[in-house]
Design a protein around this motif. Structure first.
Motif, short mmCIF file in Angstrom:
data_model
loop_
_atom_site.label_atom_id
_atom_site.label_comp_id
_atom_site.label_asym_id
_atom_site.label_seq_id
_atom_site.Cartn_x
_atom_site.Cartn_y
_atom_site.Cartn_z
N GLN A 4 -13.63 -24.87 -7.76
CA GLN A 4 -13.56 -25.40 -6.40
C GLN A 4 -13.23 -24.29 -5.40
OE1 GLN A 4 -10.49 -28.29 -5.80
NE2 GLN A 4 -11.27 -28.95 -3.84
N ARG A 5 -12.26 -23.46 -5.77
CA ARG A 5 -11.88 -22.36 -4.87
C ARG A 5 -13.04 -21.37 -4.68
NH1 ARG A 5 -5.62 -21.04 -6.65
NH2 ARG A 5 -4.77 -23.02 -5.91
N VAL A 6 -13.81 -21.13 -5.72
CA VAL A 6 -14.97 -20.25 -5.61
C VAL A 6 -15.99 -20.86 -4.64
CG1 VAL A 6 -16.99 -19.36 -6.88
CG2 VAL A 6 -14.71 -19.08 -7.83
N MET A 7 -16.22 -22.17 -4.76
CA MET A 7 -17.16 -22.83 -3.85
C MET A 7 -16.68 -22.75 -2.41
SD MET A 7 -18.67 -26.14 -5.96
CE MET A 7 -17.18 -27.08 -5.79
N VAL A 8 -15.38 -22.96 -2.20
CA VAL A 8 -14.82 -22.87 -0.85
C VAL A 8 -14.98 -21.45 -0.31
CG1 VAL A 8 -12.65 -22.92 0.47
CG2 VAL A 8 -13.21 -24.79 -1.08
N ALA A 9 -14.69 -20.46 -1.15
CA ALA A 9 -14.81 -19.06 -0.72
C ALA A 9 -16.26 -18.72 -0.38
CB ALA A 9 -14.28 -18.13 -1.82
N GLU A 10 -17.19 -19.23 -1.18
CA GLU A 10 -18.61 -18.96 -0.90
C GLU A 10 -19.03 -19.61 0.42
OE1 GLU A 10 -20.50 -20.39 -4.44
OE2 GLU A 10 -20.24 -18.48 -5.50
N GLN A 11 -18.54 -20.82 0.68
CA GLN A 11 -18.85 -21.48 1.95
C GLN A 11 -18.23 -20.72 3.13
OE1 GLN A 11 -20.95 -24.01 2.58
NE2 GLN A 11 -21.47 -23.81 0.42
N GLU A 12 -17.00 -20.26 2.96
CA GLU A 12 -16.37 -19.47 4.02
C GLU A 12 -17.12 -18.17 4.24
OE1 GLU A 12 -12.30 -19.10 2.78
OE2 GLU A 12 -11.76 -21.09 3.54
N LEU A 13 -17.60 -17.56 3.17
CA LEU A 13 -18.41 -16.34 3.29
C LEU A 13 -19.65 -16.62 4.11
CD1 LEU A 13 -19.27 -13.43 2.36
CD2 LEU A 13 -20.41 -14.58 0.47
N THR A 14 -20.35 -17.71 3.78
CA THR A 14 -21.56 -18.07 4.50
C THR A 14 -21.26 -18.30 5.98
OG1 THR A 14 -22.46 -19.07 2.50
CG2 THR A 14 -23.46 -19.73 4.57
N GLN A 15 -20.16 -19.00 6.26
CA GLN A 15 -19.78 -19.26 7.65
C GLN A 15 -19.44 -17.97 8.38
OE1 GLN A 15 -16.52 -21.98 7.35
NE2 GLN A 15 -17.80 -23.74 6.87
N THR A 16 -18.69 -17.10 7.72
CA THR A 16 -18.29 -15.84 8.35
C THR A 16 -19.51 -14.99 8.67
OG1 THR A 16 -16.17 -15.90 7.20
CG2 THR A 16 -16.87 -13.77 8.08
N VAL A 17 -20.44 -14.91 7.72
CA VAL A 17 -21.66 -14.12 7.95
C VAL A 17 -22.48 -14.73 9.08
CG1 VAL A 17 -23.87 -13.46 6.90
CG2 VAL A 17 -21.75 -13.15 5.62
N ALA A 18 -22.59 -16.06 9.11
CA ALA A 18 -23.34 -16.72 10.17
C ALA A 18 -22.70 -16.46 11.53
CB ALA A 18 -23.45 -18.22 9.89
#
Length: 168
Positions: A86-100
């Motif tokens: 779950q934490r990996v999925m959250v981190a990946e989503q945050e990464l996507t948001q940060t890059v966007a």
């Protein structure tokens, strides 16, 4: 002897965990033996006390405790795997948001800079056309018009200027 012989068919571990099953098997065997030779029937049999050697009984308790610890540790491991996934999925989503967000900010700044450059280019172009029109209207060369504008600016700012250029 019937009870002892029947008891030999079960492990000590089973005595510790399934007393009712062993009692049912002993009752069945007693009914077979007593029914054939004595004409008697055993209604119920209950094992109330099992005496095992202390070392063996402690080993069984330790074994059960160890199995419970293993089961608890396995459940904890499974829970942690889910948590980490779950934490990996959250981190990946945050990464996507940060890059966007970063891409959006960069594009916004690029567009603002391009707009500023276009405005500056248009302003300079308009001022050049105005300067040329003024030079032609006054019948002056561009060099003479620049000198006129220079001295006019110096005269206009002399009351507020702190420095005065000398020798130019």
């Amino acid at each position: 002897a019937v009870i002892s012989n029947t008891a030999c068919n079960f492990s000590a571990y089973t005595f510790f965990n399934d007393k009712q099953g062993i009692a049912a098997a002993m009752q069945k065997e007693l009914n077979r033996k007593f029914g054939d030779s004595l004409g008697a029937y055993v209604e119920a049999l209950q094992i109330s006390n099992v005496e095992l050697p202390d070392v063996f009984q402690e080993a069984i308790v330790t074994s059960i405790s160890t199995k419970q610890n293993i089961t608890r540790s396995q459940r904890y491991l499974e829970n942690m795997q889910v948590t980490f996934a779950q934490r990996v999925m959250v981190a990946e989503q945050e990464l996507t948001q940060t890059v966007a967000i970063a891409n959006g900010t960069a594009k916004s700044r690029l567009e603002a800079a391009a707009a500023s450059a276009t405005i500056t280019a248009q302003t300079v172009s308009a001022e050049m056309v105005a300067f040329l029109n003024l030079s032609q209207a006054l019948g002056m060369t561009p060099s003479q018009t620049l000198d006129y504008l220079w001295w006019d600016e110096l005269e206009a700012g002399k009351d507020t200027a702190k420095d005065f250029l000398v020798g130019i």
